[in-house]
Each structure stands twice: as structure tokens, then as C-alpha cells.
Motif scaffolding. Sequence first.
Motif, PDB file in Angstrom:
ATOM      1  N   ALA A 114       0.567  -1.267  -0.246  1.00 34.41           N
ATOM      2  CA  ALA A 114      -0.133  -0.103  -0.101  1.00 34.41           C
ATOM      3  C   ALA A 114       0.921   1.063  -0.073  1.00 34.41           C
ATOM      4  O   ALA A 114       0.596   2.228  -0.601  1.00 34.41           O
ATOM      5  N   LEU A 115       1.790   1.272   0.511  1.00 33.93           N
ATOM      6  CA  LEU A 115       2.814   2.367   1.043  1.00 33.93           C
ATOM      7  C   LEU A 115       3.840   2.513  -0.356  1.00 33.93           C
ATOM      8  O   LEU A 115       4.240   3.617  -0.693  1.00 33.93           O
ATOM      9  N   ASN A 116       4.012   1.401  -1.113  1.00 31.96           N
ATOM     10  CA  ASN A 116       4.766   1.476  -2.337  1.00 31.96           C
ATOM     11  C   ASN A 116       3.961   1.267  -3.640  1.00 31.96           C
ATOM     12  O   ASN A 116       4.792   0.857  -4.742  1.00 31.96           O
ATOM     13  N   ILE A 117       2.767   1.153  -3.544  1.00 34.16           N
ATOM     14  CA  ILE A 117       2.041   0.978  -4.927  1.00 34.16           C
ATOM     15  C   ILE A 117       2.548   1.678  -6.270  1.00 34.16           C
ATOM     16  O   ILE A 117       2.371   1.154  -7.244  1.00 34.16           O
ATOM     17  N   HIS A 118       2.872   2.722  -5.954  1.00 30.12           N
ATOM     18  CA  HIS A 118       3.170   3.694  -7.022  1.00 30.12           C
ATOM     19  C   HIS A 118       4.591   3.596  -7.395  1.00 30.12           C
ATOM     20  O   HIS A 118       5.065   4.306  -8.614  1.00 30.12           O
ATOM     21  N   ASP A 119       5.516   2.547  -6.997  1.00 35.74           N
ATOM     22  CA  ASP A 119       7.106   2.552  -7.189  1.00 35.74           C
ATOM     23  C   ASP A 119       6.914   0.810  -7.643  1.00 35.74           C
ATOM     24  O   ASP A 119       7.248   0.310  -6.834  1.00 35.74           O
TER      25      ASP A 119
END
Length: 397
Positions: A114-119
Motif C-alpha cells: 500500500a505504501l509503495n504501490i506507485h513504485d
Amino acid sequence: MTPSQPRHGNRSFREFLDSEASGGIILMGAAVLALIVANSPLGQSYVHILHAYIGPLSLQHWINDALMAVFFLMVGLEIKREMTDGQLSTWPRRILPGVAAVGGMAVPALIYVALNIHDPSALRGWAIPSATDIAFALGVLSLLGPRVPASLKVFLAALAIIDDLGAVVVIAIFYTSDLSVIDLLGAAIVFGALLMMNRKGVRSLVPYAILGAVLWILVYRSGVHATLAGVLLALTIPIVRTPGKPEATPAESPLHALEHMLHKPVAFIVVPIFGFANAGVSFAGVDASVLLAPLTLGVAAGLFFGKLIGVFGAVVVLVKTGIVDLPAQASWRQVLGVSILCGIGFTMSLFIGLLAFDDPGVQDRVKIGILLGSFVSGIIGYMILRSAKREPRRVTP
């Protein structure tokens, strides 16, 4: 109610708890020493020595690929013994630590994602916060002495063993690349030979050790991480019980003999060396941007909040639905404290982090996240357990 507690008379299991707890304290010292060295004038020498080549591999690779294969051999032996002849030998005994372990692996991974979904590149580290370091966690428990009932120590150890099994599966499936079919075929043939020796009743550990070394070389060359050869070898070591006796002993069972032989070397030598070689991270240039980076936060939050929610939540659901009881003489506050201690993910988390990322800068962020999450989990878990009162009997919510 289905009984959730195993018997506590297993001498080898008590020895395991004792050695892991003592080894955890030494591991703490090794990690602190690595941090001191890495942030001292010796920091450059520390890195240089680890990257110096000894034969075909660097010292760090010898530690992470060869020495840690012995650790994984030990993990495999523990899993096989507990599933066959120990605390996890029946389904009622597996329910509470098993479901808690699954929750404790799934929720941290979800928080990290959830905290790294855009990477997309960072998502490769999703499994890092899913692991629990049994040595570290039991080391913290040992500092509390009789404040913590034996049932909780057994629960934590059983949960961590199942957690290790999950980590082994994750490594085998998700952290393997560039496979060599020929070497894999060779490894399969050697593994088949080991299984055949087991079926033929070969009890001498010498031929298993020789073929195990060949298996390690082939697995290393195949592209599958070499440490998994240790787990495969462990599965082939015979476990023998004398009819009429409830438990096997080192004198009669090769598996128990090898496990007994490896306990102290792994706890007091192998894991501390790995910790010292991999925990050292320089804090020079580390600022709020590094600490608040999604990758660092994903690891730290996954370990602390993920284990808390996953493990404690699983226990609450199982107990409130009447499927199991709380561990004997344990209060809800103590179960909460142990659930938080599961957020200490040092050894296996570091190992998965090194497999997930090759970039030293990214590895440093992973290490900082692991150290932060493990430190907070250890301190808060310890404080909650220290303030908790031991229940005189099993309680229900």
C-alpha cells in the motif's frame, strides 16, 4: 474448545528455546557492533573486507550463500521435527500459531504494498516485513524471565517456525531468476538420491553431508538461491523413533542428532556473523527524507503495525469464535506484547531484502526500515510484557 496448547515436557524443545534466546542476545550485540563499526573510522574497511574475494566469491557472498545454508538447514530440521514429532505434530496444535503466522505474513506485506504501490521497482521488496526473527524475539522474552508463561514462548517459537516455512516458500517462488535447466536437473537427481538413502534406512550423516555439498553447488549454479539447498537436505534426513517411546532422541534419530549438533553453532556463530556482516549501515547523510521514504516506511510499518494487526487479530478471531483458547496462563495483554515482538524481523528480513534489491543505496534503506521496525517492536513489546500480569488460569475474552 479445541486444545491449542502442546505438552511442555519436550526436552529438546526447551533446549531449542534456551539456545535461541541466548543466541538472540548475542545477535543483538552483533547488530549493535556492526552499526558502531559502520559509523566509525573503520566503516570503509568494514565494507572493503566484506567485498574482498576469497576464491570465486566475496566474503559477504560466502556468508550469505554458504554459511546461511547451514542456518536454512537448521530451519528445515526444525520444521520437519516439529511437524513430525513435536509441537506442531497435530492439527489442533497447528491452528493457533499457524493462522497467526499467516496473518502475520499477509498484513505486513499488504501494508508495504500500500505504501509503495506507485513504485513498481520497490514492490519487489513486499516480503521483507513478513518475517519474524525467532532468535531476537526469544532473546527479548528471555530478559523477562518468569514474567512470561512458557506457553507464550512455545506459541512464539511455533509461530516463527511456520513463518520460516512461509519465508522459504516465498524465496523459492519469488526470488529466483535466470534458471539453469541442466543444473536444476542435476540438483533434482541429487535430491532424489538423498531421498533414496532415506528410504533405504541410511542413518550415517556422512553420505548426506557429501551429497548435501554437491546439492548446494548445483542449486547455487541453477539460479535458485543456494541456501534453499539446506532446506532440501533437511527434508531428507531420517527421523527415527523407537516403538513405544513418544519422542525420538539424538542417540537414535539422525535428524535429532544433527539438529542437536547444529543448535549452538547456528545460534552463537552463524546468525551473529550474518547479523554483523549485514546490519552495518552508515547513517551519514540519513535525514528525514530517508526515514520517511515509502520503502523505509513500508518495511518499518509493515513490521510493527503489520505483525501487530495480523498476529493479534488472528488470535482474537480464533479465541472469540471458540475455535481455540488463549495460551495457558496468558493474559490478553501478554498476547498483545508477544504479537508486537513478532515485528522483530531482523535475520530473515535482511536476507530477503538482500535478495530483493541489488542497489546498495536501496539496501541501506531496507536495513534502516528493518532496524527501525524491529527496534520499536522490541522496545514496545518488552514494555507491554513487563507491565502485564500473569494469569493464574486460562481466560477467555
